[in-house]
Structure formats: structure tokens, C-alpha cells
Design a protein around this motif. Structure first.
Motif, PDB file in Angstrom:
ATOM      1  N   ASP A   1      16.340   5.299   6.381  1.00 25.55           N
ATOM      2  CA  ASP A   1      14.995   5.463   5.846  1.00 25.55           C
ATOM      3  C   ASP A   1      14.683   4.398   4.800  1.00 25.55           C
ATOM      4  O   ASP A   1      13.569   3.868   4.747  1.00 25.55           O
ATOM      5  CB  ASP A   1      14.815   6.865   5.260  1.00 25.55           C
ATOM      6  CG  ASP A   1      15.828   7.154   4.156  1.00 25.55           C
ATOM      7  OD1 ASP A   1      16.905   6.534   4.170  1.00 25.55           O
ATOM      8  OD2 ASP A   1      15.540   8.009   3.295  1.00 25.55           O
TER       9      ASP A   1
ATOM     10  N   LYS B   1      11.756   1.561   5.181  1.00 28.10           N
ATOM     11  CA  LYS B   1      10.716   1.430   4.164  1.00 28.10           C
ATOM     12  C   LYS B   1      10.651   0.003   3.638  1.00 28.10           C
ATOM     13  O   LYS B   1       9.565  -0.553   3.429  1.00 28.10           O
ATOM     14  CB  LYS B   1      10.986   2.400   3.005  1.00 28.10           C
ATOM     15  CG  LYS B   1       9.910   2.368   1.925  1.00 28.10           C
ATOM     16  CD  LYS B   1      10.204   3.386   0.833  1.00 28.10           C
ATOM     17  CE  LYS B   1       9.121   3.329  -0.242  1.00 28.10           C
ATOM     18  NZ  LYS B   1       9.397   4.315  -1.337  1.00 28.10           N
TER      19      LYS B   1
ATOM     20  N   ASN C   1       9.097  -2.243   6.378  1.00 27.73           N
ATOM     21  CA  ASN C   1       7.667  -1.970   6.523  1.00 27.73           C
ATOM     22  C   ASN C   1       6.863  -2.577   5.390  1.00 27.73           C
ATOM     23  O   ASN C   1       5.714  -3.005   5.575  1.00 27.73           O
ATOM     24  CB  ASN C   1       7.422  -0.462   6.581  1.00 27.73           C
ATOM     25  CG  ASN C   1       7.877   0.142   7.889  1.00 27.73           C
ATOM     26  OD1 ASN C   1       8.095  -0.563   8.868  1.00 27.73           O
ATOM     27  ND2 ASN C   1       8.032   1.459   7.920  1.00 27.73           N
ATOM     28  N   THR C   2       7.457  -2.619   4.199  1.00 23.32           N
ATOM     29  CA  THR C   2       6.761  -3.178   3.049  1.00 23.32           C
ATOM     30  C   THR C   2       6.436  -4.652   3.256  1.00 23.32           C
ATOM     31  O   THR C   2       5.408  -5.150   2.797  1.00 23.32           O
ATOM     32  CB  THR C   2       7.627  -3.018   1.781  1.00 23.32           C
ATOM     33  OG1 THR C   2       7.937  -1.644   1.597  1.00 23.32           O
ATOM     34  CG2 THR C   2       6.898  -3.532   0.555  1.00 23.32           C
TER      35      THR C   2
ATOM     36  N   TYR D   1      -3.239  -3.384   4.264  1.00 24.50           N
ATOM     37  CA  TYR D   1      -2.740  -2.812   3.018  1.00 24.50           C
ATOM     38  C   TYR D   1      -3.303  -1.416   2.758  1.00 24.50           C
ATOM     39  O   TYR D   1      -2.681  -0.616   2.063  1.00 24.50           O
ATOM     40  CB  TYR D   1      -3.062  -3.742   1.849  1.00 24.50           C
ATOM     41  CG  TYR D   1      -2.264  -5.012   1.896  1.00 24.50           C
ATOM     42  CD1 TYR D   1      -0.903  -5.014   1.632  1.00 24.50           C
ATOM     43  CD2 TYR D   1      -2.868  -6.221   2.248  1.00 24.50           C
ATOM     44  CE1 TYR D   1      -0.167  -6.187   1.709  1.00 24.50           C
ATOM     45  CE2 TYR D   1      -2.143  -7.383   2.318  1.00 24.50           C
ATOM     46  CZ  TYR D   1      -0.789  -7.365   2.045  1.00 24.50           C
ATOM     47  OH  TYR D   1      -0.062  -8.528   2.121  1.00 24.50           O
TER      48      TYR D   1
ATOM     49  N   LEU E   1      -4.143   0.862   5.260  1.00 25.69           N
ATOM     50  CA  LEU E   1      -3.625   1.818   6.239  1.00 25.69           C
ATOM     51  C   LEU E   1      -2.115   1.738   6.392  1.00 25.69           C
ATOM     52  O   LEU E   1      -1.457   2.746   6.650  1.00 25.69           O
ATOM     53  CB  LEU E   1      -4.300   1.572   7.602  1.00 25.69           C
ATOM     54  CG  LEU E   1      -5.822   1.729   7.633  1.00 25.69           C
ATOM     55  CD1 LEU E   1      -6.358   1.407   9.023  1.00 25.69           C
ATOM     56  CD2 LEU E   1      -6.234   3.134   7.226  1.00 25.69           C
ATOM     57  N   TYR E   2      -1.567   0.541   6.216  1.00 27.10           N
ATOM     58  CA  TYR E   2      -0.133   0.356   6.456  1.00 27.10           C
ATOM     59  C   TYR E   2       0.699   0.714   5.226  1.00 27.10           C
ATOM     60  O   TYR E   2       1.836   1.169   5.352  1.00 27.10           O
ATOM     61  CB  TYR E   2       0.126  -1.094   6.864  1.00 27.10           C
ATOM     62  CG  TYR E   2       1.458  -1.311   7.540  1.00 27.10           C
ATOM     63  CD1 TYR E   2       1.626  -0.988   8.890  1.00 27.10           C
ATOM     64  CD2 TYR E   2       2.535  -1.846   6.851  1.00 27.10           C
ATOM     65  CE1 TYR E   2       2.840  -1.187   9.518  1.00 27.10           C
ATOM     66  CE2 TYR E   2       3.749  -2.053   7.480  1.00 27.10           C
ATOM     67  CZ  TYR E   2       3.900  -1.720   8.816  1.00 27.10           C
ATOM     68  OH  TYR E   2       5.098  -1.918   9.438  1.00 27.10           O
ATOM     69  N   THR E   3       0.143   0.485   4.025  1.00 23.83           N
ATOM     70  CA  THR E   3       0.852   0.816   2.792  1.00 23.83           C
ATOM     71  C   THR E   3       0.656   2.297   2.492  1.00 23.83           C
ATOM     72  O   THR E   3      -0.453   2.741   2.201  1.00 23.83           O
ATOM     73  CB  THR E   3       0.332  -0.033   1.618  1.00 23.83           C
ATOM     74  OG1 THR E   3       0.427  -1.418   1.964  1.00 23.83           O
ATOM     75  CG2 THR E   3       1.147   0.235   0.361  1.00 23.83           C
ATOM     76  N   SER E   4       1.729   3.064   2.563  1.00 17.92           N
ATOM     77  CA  SER E   4       1.627   4.528   2.490  1.00 17.92           C
ATOM     78  C   SER E   4       1.038   4.996   1.164  1.00 17.92           C
ATOM     79  O   SER E   4       0.245   5.944   1.140  1.00 17.92           O
ATOM     80  CB  SER E   4       3.006   5.158   2.702  1.00 17.92           C
ATOM     81  OG  SER E   4       3.926   4.712   1.720  1.00 17.92           O
ATOM     82  N   GLU E   5       1.394   4.357   0.060  1.00 21.46           N
ATOM     83  CA  GLU E   5       0.915   4.833  -1.243  1.00 21.46           C
ATOM     84  C   GLU E   5      -0.588   4.662  -1.370  1.00 21.46           C
ATOM     85  O   GLU E   5      -1.287   5.548  -1.869  1.00 21.46           O
ATOM     86  CB  GLU E   5       1.639   4.084  -2.365  1.00 21.46           C
ATOM     87  CG  GLU E   5       1.489   4.758  -3.712  1.00 21.46           C
ATOM     88  CD  GLU E   5       2.492   4.253  -4.739  1.00 21.46           C
ATOM     89  OE1 GLU E   5       2.581   4.843  -5.827  1.00 21.46           O
ATOM     90  OE2 GLU E   5       3.192   3.258  -4.451  1.00 21.46           O
TER      91      GLU E   5
ATOM     92  N   ARG F   1      -2.694   4.388   1.236  1.00 24.13           N
ATOM     93  CA  ARG F   1      -3.291   5.254   2.258  1.00 24.13           C
ATOM     94  C   ARG F   1      -3.354   6.701   1.784  1.00 24.13           C
ATOM     95  O   ARG F   1      -4.394   7.358   1.896  1.00 24.13           O
ATOM     96  CB  ARG F   1      -2.482   5.159   3.548  1.00 24.13           C
ATOM     97  CG  ARG F   1      -3.058   6.002   4.691  1.00 24.13           C
ATOM     98  CD  ARG F   1      -2.248   5.869   5.962  1.00 24.13           C
ATOM     99  NE  ARG F   1      -0.899   6.430   5.821  1.00 24.13           N
ATOM    100  CZ  ARG F   1       0.208   5.712   5.816  1.00 24.13           C
ATOM    101  NH1 ARG F   1       0.152   4.391   5.933  1.00 24.13           N
ATOM    102  NH2 ARG F   1       1.395   6.289   5.696  1.00 24.13           N
ATOM    103  N   ASN F   2      -2.264   7.206   1.227  1.00 23.47           N
ATOM    104  CA  ASN F   2      -2.234   8.590   0.765  1.00 23.47           C
ATOM    105  C   ASN F   2      -3.172   8.808  -0.420  1.00 23.47           C
ATOM    106  O   ASN F   2      -3.821   9.852  -0.525  1.00 23.47           O
ATOM    107  CB  ASN F   2      -0.808   8.979   0.378  1.00 23.47           C
ATOM    108  CG  ASN F   2       0.122   9.006   1.574  1.00 23.47           C
ATOM    109  OD1 ASN F   2      -0.314   9.186   2.709  1.00 23.47           O
ATOM    110  ND2 ASN F   2       1.409   8.813   1.342  1.00 23.47           N
TER     111      ASN F   2
END
Length: 311
Positions: free
Chosen positions: A231, A235, A238-239, A290, A292-296, A298-299
Motif C-alpha cells: 500500500d 501510494k 500514484n503520487t 490533481y 481527481l487523482y490526488t486523494s486528499e 479529491r476527498n
């Protein structure tokens, strides 16, 4: 046209695309939609970073410069290109032409310098996580961002300052927007120094930014290969994929555009289209990648939307 007549009529004529009249309105409509979409997405990304404290981190402070640069680039280019589709004579005043060229060159170098700064931040975060807080202090981050912008501005300012002493004896640019090579073709003096400085600037921007990114991503790749946790490895990868994607696409289109001007058999309209794409890629893809792909990010955006809808 003589220098005297140019002094009395300080306008530059830009060529436009060879488009059938019936296709101009659909293209204008799509162009306006694209422009508004880019403005909305980049402004949303800026707003989310500013308003949410969980995004007040070094990486997002550096990222903040990217939509600012994108908004400058697309605003300097696209509205004038679209308005030129319907102008009987697509003209622009010489000072505005220089200003547009200055902004577009600032935008081009800015993308590479900002991506280099972001890759350095990810290198420190992934390869030296325990020292990240000590290295990427607020002062360091401000210095990194200031260096990126100031170096970019200094190189572009040097390039354009050399044009001030050259006499202008032409008034037609074979392009849909103004840039430094097109402006140099309007001059009737010796432009060898300008061309040499332009090549020097390109070499400095490419060598410095790309070398920083290659070094950072090679180090990140080596570190990821040594990670045991799947994981954490995913991560970390993906970054970096988002930044590499933007860089690769930008470099491919930019290289094709530069090379296309070296071959006479390349269509003029194709050269213009590729030139326009350089200034559309980053403003269009960056907020999507950035956001949609960056989780922070996006959330955070999803939480903000839910709060607006249900409260």
C-alpha cells in the motif's frame, strides 16, 4: 511598409486558421466552453487549497502556483485566438503583442520549474520521510517557489529586453498568437544575439527542470522498489504518476511543435494547432489530474460539496 509608416500604425496582423465559415461558430462555441471549463476547474483548485487547512502543506503550497500559471497562460492565448476567427483583419497592437508573448513564455517556463519544485518535494517526502519536516520548512518552501518564479521571470525578461533596440520593419506574423520567434521575424536588424539567448534560455529551463525531475523520480523509483508494504509503494507511485504524465505530454507536444518549424512540408495550420495545444494541455489536465487523482484534494472537495448540498 516603411519604419515611418509602422510608427504611425503600430499594429501587428496575425494570421488565422483556414476554417470554412460554417465551422467557425461551432469552433467558437467549443473554444468558449473549453476556456470556461479551464477557468472553473483551476479556480476551484485554487479555492479548495486556500480554504481548507488540511491542504496547507508544502506540496499544496507549491501546487498552488500551477493553476495560477495555467490561468495566466490560457487567458493570454485563447481569447485572442478565438476572436481572431471572426475578425476581418486579425490585428493586435504591438505593445499588447509583446505583452502576450511575454506572458506565454513566462507560462511555458513556469510549468517546468513548478513541476521540478513539486518533484523535489515528493523526493524528500518519499525518500527522506523522517526528515521531511526539517527540510521542507515554510521558509524553504517559500524560497523554492520564489526561486522558480524569479528565475523564470529573469530569463524571459532578459530575452525580451534584447528586442528594445531592434528596428521593426514588418507587421505580419504567420501565427495565431504572438511569441518571441514571431516577433524576431518582424525585426530588420541583426537578431543573432536574440536567437542565441533564446536557445540559451531554452537550454537552461529544460536542463535544470528536467534534470531535477529525472533525479527525483529515479530516487523515488529506487525507494519504492525497496518498500515492503504494497500500500505504501502504491501510494508513493500514484503520487508521482500525475506529475510525470503532465511532463511527458507537455514535452512531446512542445518538441513536435519546435521540430515542425524546421521542416517546410509541415502544414501551417498543423503548426498553429500544435502551438495552441501547448497552452491548453496544462490548464485542461492539471486540475483534473490533481483534483481527481490526488486523494486528499479529491476527498476535501467531495466533503465540501456534500456540506454545501446537505447543510
Amino acid at each position: 511598409m516603411t519604419n515611418a509608416s509602422l510608427a504611425l500604425n503600430p499594429y501587428i496582423t496575425l494570421t488565422t486558421f483556414a476554417i470554412p465559415r460554417g465551422a467557425k461558430y461551432p469552433i467558437l462555441f467549443l473554444g468558449l466552453l473549453l476556456y470556461l471549463f479551464c477557468i472553473l476547474c483551476n479556480a476551484t483548485l485554487l479555492t479548495v487549497i486556500v480554504l481548507h487547512r488540511n491542504l496547507h502543506k508544502p506540496v499544496y503550497f507549491i501546487l498552488f502556483s500551477l493553476p495560477l500559471n495555467d490561468l495566466m497562460g490560457i487567458t493570454a492565448m485563447l481569447p485572442k485566438v478565438l476572436s481572431g476567427l471572426f475578425a476581418e483583419e486579425n490585428r493586435i497592437s504591438y505593445p499588447l503583442c509583446v505583452l502576450q508573448a511575454f506572458a506565454l513564455h513566462l507560462y511555458g517556463g513556469g510549468i517546468l520549474f513548478i513541476l521540478a519544485a513539486m518533484s523535489f518535494d515528493r523526493y524528500v517526502a518519499i525518500c527522506m520521510p523522517l526528515r521531511y519536516g526539517l527540510i521542507m520548512t515554510p521558509k524553504t518552501v517559500v524560497c523554492v517557489v520564489a526561486l522558480a518564479w524569479s528565475l523564470d521571470f529573469a530569463l524571459v525578461a532578459l530575452l525580451f529586453s534584447l528586442q528594445t533596440g531592434l528596428p521593426r520593419c514588418r507587421s505580419v506574423i504567420a501565427n495565431v498568437f504572438c511569441d518571441n520567434p514571431s516577433l524576431l521575424k518582424l525585426m530588420c536588424g541583426d537578431t543573432s544575439v536574440n536567437n542565441a539567448v533564446g536557445l540559451f534560455n531554452t537550454a537552461v529551463v529544460q536542463a535544470s527542470s528536467v534534470s531535477v525531475q529525472v533525479f527525483s523520480y529515479v530516487k523515488i523509483l529506487i525507494t519504492c522498489l525497496g518498500m515492503r508494504r504494497t500500500d505504501a509503494k502504491r501510494k508513493a507511485v500514484n503520487t508521482c504518476v500525475a506529475q510525470l504524465l503532465i511532463l511527458i505530454i507537455f514535452e512531446i507536444v512542445g518538441t513536435f511543435t519546435i521540430l515542425s518549424h524546421r521542416f517546410q512540408n509541415v502544414s501551417g495550420d498543423l503548426q498553429k494547432v500544435m502551438g495552441v495545444l501547448i497552452f491548453l494541455i496544462s490548464p485542461l489536465l492539471n486540475p483534473l489530474v490533481y483534483g481527481l487523482y490526488t486523494s486528499e484534494i479529491r476527498n476535501t472537495l467531495l466533503r465540501a460539496l456534500k456540506h454545501r448540498i446537505f447543510v
